[in-house]
Design an enzyme around this catalytic site. Structure first.
Site, PDB file in Angstrom:
ATOM      1  N   PRO A  43       0.812  -1.224   0.000  1.00 54.80           N
ATOM      2  CA  PRO A  43       0.000   0.000   0.000  1.00 54.80           C
ATOM      3  C   PRO A  43       0.843   1.272   0.000  1.00 54.80           C
ATOM      4  O   PRO A  43       0.338   2.338  -0.355  1.00 54.80           O
ATOM      5  CB  PRO A  43      -0.847  -0.101   1.276  1.00 54.80           C
ATOM      6  CG  PRO A  43      -0.434  -1.324   1.988  1.00 54.80           C
ATOM      7  CD  PRO A  43       0.545  -2.082   1.147  1.00 54.80           C
ATOM      8  N   GLU A  80       1.112  -8.533   8.449  1.00 52.62           N
ATOM      9  CA  GLU A  80       1.341  -7.104   8.681  1.00 52.62           C
ATOM     10  C   GLU A  80       2.254  -6.454   7.641  1.00 52.62           C
ATOM     11  O   GLU A  80       2.305  -5.238   7.503  1.00 52.62           O
ATOM     12  CB  GLU A  80       1.962  -6.893  10.075  1.00 52.62           C
ATOM     13  CG  GLU A  80       0.953  -6.491  11.126  1.00 52.62           C
ATOM     14  CD  GLU A  80      -0.073  -5.457  10.643  1.00 52.62           C
ATOM     15  OE1 GLU A  80      -1.258  -5.847  10.516  1.00 52.62           O
ATOM     16  OE2 GLU A  80       0.287  -4.312  10.376  1.00 52.62           O
ATOM     17  N   ARG A 122      -4.380  -7.073 -21.080  1.00 52.13           N
ATOM     18  CA  ARG A 122      -5.267  -6.655 -22.160  1.00 52.13           C
ATOM     19  C   ARG A 122      -4.616  -5.642 -23.100  1.00 52.13           C
ATOM     20  O   ARG A 122      -5.114  -5.378 -24.177  1.00 52.13           O
ATOM     21  CB  ARG A 122      -6.612  -6.148 -21.616  1.00 52.13           C
ATOM     22  CG  ARG A 122      -6.554  -4.855 -20.864  1.00 52.13           C
ATOM     23  CD  ARG A 122      -7.889  -4.544 -20.213  1.00 52.13           C
ATOM     24  NE  ARG A 122      -8.928  -4.163 -21.157  1.00 52.13           N
ATOM     25  CZ  ARG A 122      -9.042  -2.952 -21.711  1.00 52.13           C
ATOM     26  NH1 ARG A 122      -8.178  -2.005 -21.431  1.00 52.13           N
ATOM     27  NH2 ARG A 122     -10.032  -2.699 -22.536  1.00 52.13           N
ATOM     28  N   ASP A 131     -10.331   3.753 -24.628  1.00 50.14           N
ATOM     29  CA  ASP A 131     -10.709   3.488 -23.242  1.00 50.14           C
ATOM     30  C   ASP A 131     -10.476   4.709 -22.373  1.00 50.14           C
ATOM     31  O   ASP A 131      -9.562   5.494 -22.642  1.00 50.14           O
ATOM     32  CB  ASP A 131      -9.834   2.375 -22.646  1.00 50.14           C
ATOM     33  CG  ASP A 131     -10.287   1.003 -23.068  1.00 50.14           C
ATOM     34  OD1 ASP A 131     -11.405   0.885 -23.573  1.00 50.14           O
ATOM     35  OD2 ASP A 131      -9.501   0.063 -22.891  1.00 50.14           O
TER      36      ASP A 131
END
Ligand SMILES: C[S@@+](CC[C@H](N)C(=O)[O-])C[C@H]1O[C@@H](n2cnc3c(N)ncnc32)[C@H](O)[C@@H]1O
Length: 239
Positions: free
Chosen positions: A85, A112, A149, A164
């Protein structure tokens, strides 16, 4: 062919990648994905985690199983991606960058976090967004899907992802398919006109309008053509 190696404690979580476009890319030989459960390489009674030095909550992934697993992977010059993160946030331009590579290695964390020394193995630390998942698997799957993709020939027509959202730097314009009228709602006349230039202009204006309304931040660094700059001025005047 792109080769992807994924280090995970839960290889069975990746079943979704067997289906749809990513699954077909594998079948077509455009992609190879190998899963490595690094628990199998853990020396200490298959323990992959341990308590943090200095105390604190939770358990950390130990360096040894990850280092030994990476050592066994045959790869020449891979991008080694740590799901974290605290990493750089994943987005379309990141997916485009990864799609140029021949070899990607993803390391999925759990518990953790990681023994910091694992980070010496990696080229990229990537986050899916500003939230905390239970493990890196869902993040890795999302990144693999968005990247694969973009590999040439994975999606039928090359053009299908050029328009897109985010690919052009703008959000995608509204689209309609048959029937012309559904529950009293009709398709904008310009799309029925067959006039390609008018359709192109309408789509561009709609993309700019939508981006201005929903994601004005995307326009801050956008490289406007003369036509786009004029259209945006007009949209802003109309309010
Ligand atoms: C519970 S999280 C650990 C969070 C860590 N204590 C922190 O505060 O950064 C366990 C693992 O899930 C993965 N993970 C969680 N959130 C993520 C995100 N937003 N993007 C990518 N991976 C994520 C990472 O591999 C992470 O090591």
């Amino acid at each position: 062919m792109m080769k992807i190696d994924i280090l995970t404690l839960f290889p069975e979580m990746f079943a979704p990648l067997e289906h749809s476009i990513v699954g077909k890319a594998k079948d077509k030989g455009l992609l190879e994905i190998n899963y490595h459960n690094f628990r199998e390489n853990a020396e200490k009674a298959r323990h992959v985690d341990d308590e943090p030095y200095g105390g604190g909550q939770g358990m950390l992934l130990r360096a040894q199983p990850i280092f030994d697993t990476i050592d066994k992977i045959e790869a020449k010059n891979p991008r080694v991606i740590l799901l974290d993160p605290a990493g750089r946030t994943f987005d379309q331009s990141y997916a485009e960058e990864l799609a140029q590579e021949d070899e990607l290695i993803f390391i999925c964390g759990h518990y953790e976090g990681y023994d910091e020394r694992i980070k010496t193995l990696v080229t990229d630390e990537i986050s899916l967004g500003d939230f905390v998942l239970t493990g890196g698997e869902l993040a890795a799957m999302t990144m693999v899907d968005a990247t694969v993709r973009l590999i040439p020939d994975v999606i039928g027509k090359e053009a299908s992802h050029q328009d897109d959202s985010f690919s052009s730097g703008l959000l995608e314009y509204p689209q309609y398919t048959r029937p012309y009228e559904y529950r009293g709602m009709t398709v904008p006349d310009v799309l029925m006109s067959g006039h390609h230039e008018n359709i192109r202009q309408w789509r561009l204006e709609q993309s700019l309008r939508k981006t201005l309304q929903r994601r004005p931040d995307l326009l801050e660094n956008y490289d406007f053509s003369e036509e786009e700059a004029k259209l945006l001025e007009k949209i802003k005047k109309e309010g």
